[in-house]
Design a protein around this motif. Structure first.
Motif, PDB file in Angstrom:
ATOM      1  N   GLN A 196     124.746   5.538 -31.873  1.00  0.00           N
ATOM      2  CA  GLN A 196     124.057   5.177 -33.105  1.00  0.00           C
ATOM      3  C   GLN A 196     123.740   3.678 -33.073  1.00  0.00           C
ATOM      4  N   VAL A 197     122.475   3.354 -33.274  1.00  0.00           N
ATOM      5  CA  VAL A 197     122.054   1.966 -33.232  1.00  0.00           C
ATOM      6  C   VAL A 197     122.446   1.261 -34.524  1.00  0.00           C
ATOM      7  N   GLN A 198     123.002   0.079 -34.392  1.00  0.00           N
ATOM      8  CA  GLN A 198     123.334  -0.746 -35.546  1.00  0.00           C
ATOM      9  C   GLN A 198     122.909  -2.178 -35.280  1.00  0.00           C
ATOM     10  N   VAL A 199     122.515  -2.858 -36.338  1.00  0.00           N
ATOM     11  CA  VAL A 199     122.248  -4.284 -36.263  1.00  0.00           C
ATOM     12  C   VAL A 199     123.085  -4.953 -37.342  1.00  0.00           C
ATOM     13  N   VAL A 200     123.779  -6.019 -36.970  1.00  0.00           N
ATOM     14  CA  VAL A 200     124.719  -6.674 -37.865  1.00  0.00           C
ATOM     15  C   VAL A 200     124.464  -8.167 -37.873  1.00  0.00           C
ATOM     16  N   THR A 242     122.767   0.870 -28.181  1.00  0.00           N
ATOM     17  CA  THR A 242     121.610   1.207 -27.376  1.00  0.00           C
ATOM     18  C   THR A 242     121.514   0.262 -26.188  1.00  0.00           C
ATOM     19  N   ALA A 243     120.979   0.780 -25.089  1.00  0.00           N
ATOM     20  CA  ALA A 243     120.738  -0.059 -23.920  1.00  0.00           C
ATOM     21  C   ALA A 243     119.300  -0.586 -23.918  1.00  0.00           C
ATOM     22  N   ILE A 244     118.510  -0.135 -24.894  1.00  0.00           N
ATOM     23  CA  ILE A 244     117.105  -0.518 -24.960  1.00  0.00           C
ATOM     24  C   ILE A 244     116.977  -1.915 -25.548  1.00  0.00           C
ATOM     25  N   VAL A 245     116.162  -2.742 -24.931  1.00  0.00           N
ATOM     26  CA  VAL A 245     115.859  -4.064 -25.481  1.00  0.00           C
ATOM     27  C   VAL A 245     114.794  -3.882 -26.556  1.00  0.00           C
ATOM     28  N   MET A 246     115.083  -4.355 -27.732  1.00  0.00           N
ATOM     29  CA  MET A 246     114.210  -4.118 -28.874  1.00  0.00           C
ATOM     30  C   MET A 246     113.529  -5.411 -29.350  1.00  0.00           C
ATOM     31  N   HIS A 247     112.386  -5.226 -30.014  1.00  0.00           N
ATOM     32  CA  HIS A 247     111.827  -6.343 -30.765  1.00  0.00           C
ATOM     33  C   HIS A 247     112.840  -6.658 -31.882  1.00  0.00           C
ATOM     34  N   MET A 248     112.975  -7.949 -32.221  1.00  0.00           N
ATOM     35  CA  MET A 248     113.950  -8.307 -33.254  1.00  0.00           C
ATOM     36  C   MET A 248     113.358  -9.377 -34.165  1.00  0.00           C
ATOM     37  N   VAL A 275     110.226 -13.535 -42.006  1.00  0.00           N
ATOM     38  CA  VAL A 275     110.501 -14.945 -41.732  1.00  0.00           C
ATOM     39  C   VAL A 275     110.100 -15.284 -40.297  1.00  0.00           C
ATOM     40  N   ALA A 276     110.595 -14.499 -39.357  1.00  0.00           N
ATOM     41  CA  ALA A 276     110.290 -14.731 -37.943  1.00  0.00           C
ATOM     42  C   ALA A 276     110.597 -13.473 -37.152  1.00  0.00           C
ATOM     43  N   THR A 277     109.798 -13.232 -36.142  1.00  0.00           N
ATOM     44  CA  THR A 277     110.057 -12.132 -35.222  1.00  0.00           C
ATOM     45  C   THR A 277     109.942 -12.622 -33.789  1.00  0.00           C
ATOM     46  N   ILE A 278     110.630 -11.940 -32.903  1.00  0.00           N
ATOM     47  CA  ILE A 278     110.529 -12.240 -31.477  1.00  0.00           C
ATOM     48  C   ILE A 278     110.442 -10.912 -30.744  1.00  0.00           C
ATOM     49  N   GLN A 279     109.372 -10.779 -29.968  1.00  0.00           N
ATOM     50  CA  GLN A 279     109.142  -9.540 -29.254  1.00  0.00           C
ATOM     51  C   GLN A 279     109.979  -9.507 -27.969  1.00  0.00           C
ATOM     52  N   THR A 280     109.966  -8.355 -27.302  1.00  0.00           N
ATOM     53  CA  THR A 280     110.734  -8.229 -26.074  1.00  0.00           C
ATOM     54  C   THR A 280     110.220  -9.170 -24.989  1.00  0.00           C
ATOM     55  N   ASP A 281     108.949  -9.559 -25.070  1.00  0.00           N
ATOM     56  CA  ASP A 281     108.403 -10.488 -24.064  1.00  0.00           C
ATOM     57  C   ASP A 281     108.630 -11.944 -24.439  1.00  0.00           C
ATOM     58  N   GLY A 282     109.313 -12.178 -25.584  1.00  0.00           N
ATOM     59  CA  GLY A 282     109.614 -13.544 -26.000  1.00  0.00           C
ATOM     60  C   GLY A 282     108.600 -14.166 -26.939  1.00  0.00           C
ATOM     61  N   SER A 283     107.495 -13.492 -27.186  1.00  0.00           N
ATOM     62  CA  SER A 283     106.501 -14.044 -28.095  1.00  0.00           C
ATOM     63  C   SER A 283     107.050 -14.022 -29.516  1.00  0.00           C
ATOM     64  N   THR A 284     106.671 -15.033 -30.303  1.00  0.00           N
ATOM     65  CA  THR A 284     107.236 -15.204 -31.633  1.00  0.00           C
ATOM     66  C   THR A 284     106.157 -15.266 -32.705  1.00  0.00           C
ATOM     67  N   GLN A 299     112.636  -0.340 -31.866  1.00  0.00           N
ATOM     68  CA  GLN A 299     112.542   0.182 -30.503  1.00  0.00           C
ATOM     69  C   GLN A 299     111.070   0.216 -30.101  1.00  0.00           C
ATOM     70  N   PRO A 300     110.695  -0.400 -28.979  1.00  0.00           N
ATOM     71  CA  PRO A 300     109.280  -0.531 -28.618  1.00  0.00           C
ATOM     72  C   PRO A 300     108.547   0.796 -28.427  1.00  0.00           C
ATOM     73  N   VAL A 301     109.195   1.780 -27.821  1.00  0.00           N
ATOM     74  CA  VAL A 301     108.502   3.031 -27.507  1.00  0.00           C
ATOM     75  C   VAL A 301     108.519   3.979 -28.698  1.00  0.00           C
ATOM     76  N   ARG A 302     109.679   4.185 -29.281  1.00  0.00           N
ATOM     77  CA  ARG A 302     109.794   5.130 -30.397  1.00  0.00           C
ATOM     78  C   ARG A 302     109.309   4.522 -31.709  1.00  0.00           C
ATOM     79  N   GLN A 303     109.153   3.197 -31.749  1.00  0.00           N
ATOM     80  CA  GLN A 303     108.688   2.510 -32.947  1.00  0.00           C
ATOM     81  C   GLN A 303     109.598   2.776 -34.148  1.00  0.00           C
ATOM     82  N   LYS A 304     110.869   2.903 -33.913  1.00  0.00           N
ATOM     83  CA  LYS A 304     111.824   3.145 -34.993  1.00  0.00           C
ATOM     84  C   LYS A 304     112.434   1.819 -35.418  1.00  0.00           C
TER      85      LYS A 304
END
Length: 116
Positions: free
Chosen positions: A1-5, A27-33, A47-56, A98-103
Motif C-alpha cells: 500500500q502506497v503512503q506518503v508522509v 512502492t518501488a516506482i519513482v513517482m512525480h512528487m 506550491v511546487a512539483t518535481i517530476q521524475t525527470d527533475g523538472s520543477t 504514479q507516472p503510468v497509472r496516473q494515480k
C-alpha cells in the motif's frame, strides 16, 4: 500500500526558514512528487512539483523563496522554504503521482505557521 508522509512542519518567525519532507513508501516506482497548501477557508493550491525527470514547477508567489528537491533512492521530496511570510501559513500537503497509472496519493498534511 502506497503512503506518503510529511514531516518537519512547525512555527517560525517571518523571515525565517523551514524545511518539510515527504517520504513515499510501499512502492518501488519513482513517482512525480510535490507540495500543495491550504489556508483556512481557501482551496488547496499547488506550491511546487518535481517530476521524475527533475523538472520543477512553482507557484508564482513562492518563486525565489521556496525550492523543491528530491532523493529518488530514498523516495523523499524536500521543500526548503526561506524568507517565510505570514501569508505562507497553511497546512502543507505532500502529493505523489504514479507516472503510468496516473494515480494520486496525498499525505495527511503538516502545519506551517509563520508569525509576524
Amino acid at each position: 500500500q502506497v503512503q506518503v508522509v510529511e514531516s518537519g512542519g512547525g512555527l517560525v518567525q517571518a523571515g525565517g526558514s523551514l524545511r518539510v519532507s515527504c517520504t513515499a513508501s510501499g512502492t518501488a516506482i519513482v513517482m512525480h512528487m510535490g507540495w500543495y497548501r491550504q489556508r483556512p477557508g481557501n482551496q488547496r493550491v499547488l506550491v511546487a512539483t518535481i517530476q521524475t525527470d527533475g523538472s520543477t514547477n512553482y507557484l508564482d508567489s513562492v518563486k525565489g523563496r521556496i525550492t523543491i528537491s528530491r532523493d529518488n533512492a530514498k523516495k523523499i521530496a524536500y521543500l526548503q522554504m526561506n524568507s517565510l511570510e505570514p501569508e505562507d501559513t497553511a497546512v502543507y500537503y505532500c502529493w505523489a503521482k504514479q507516472p503510468v497509472r496516473q494515480k494520486d496519493y496525498w499525505g495527511q498534511g503538516a502545519q506551517v505557521t509563520v508569525s509576524s
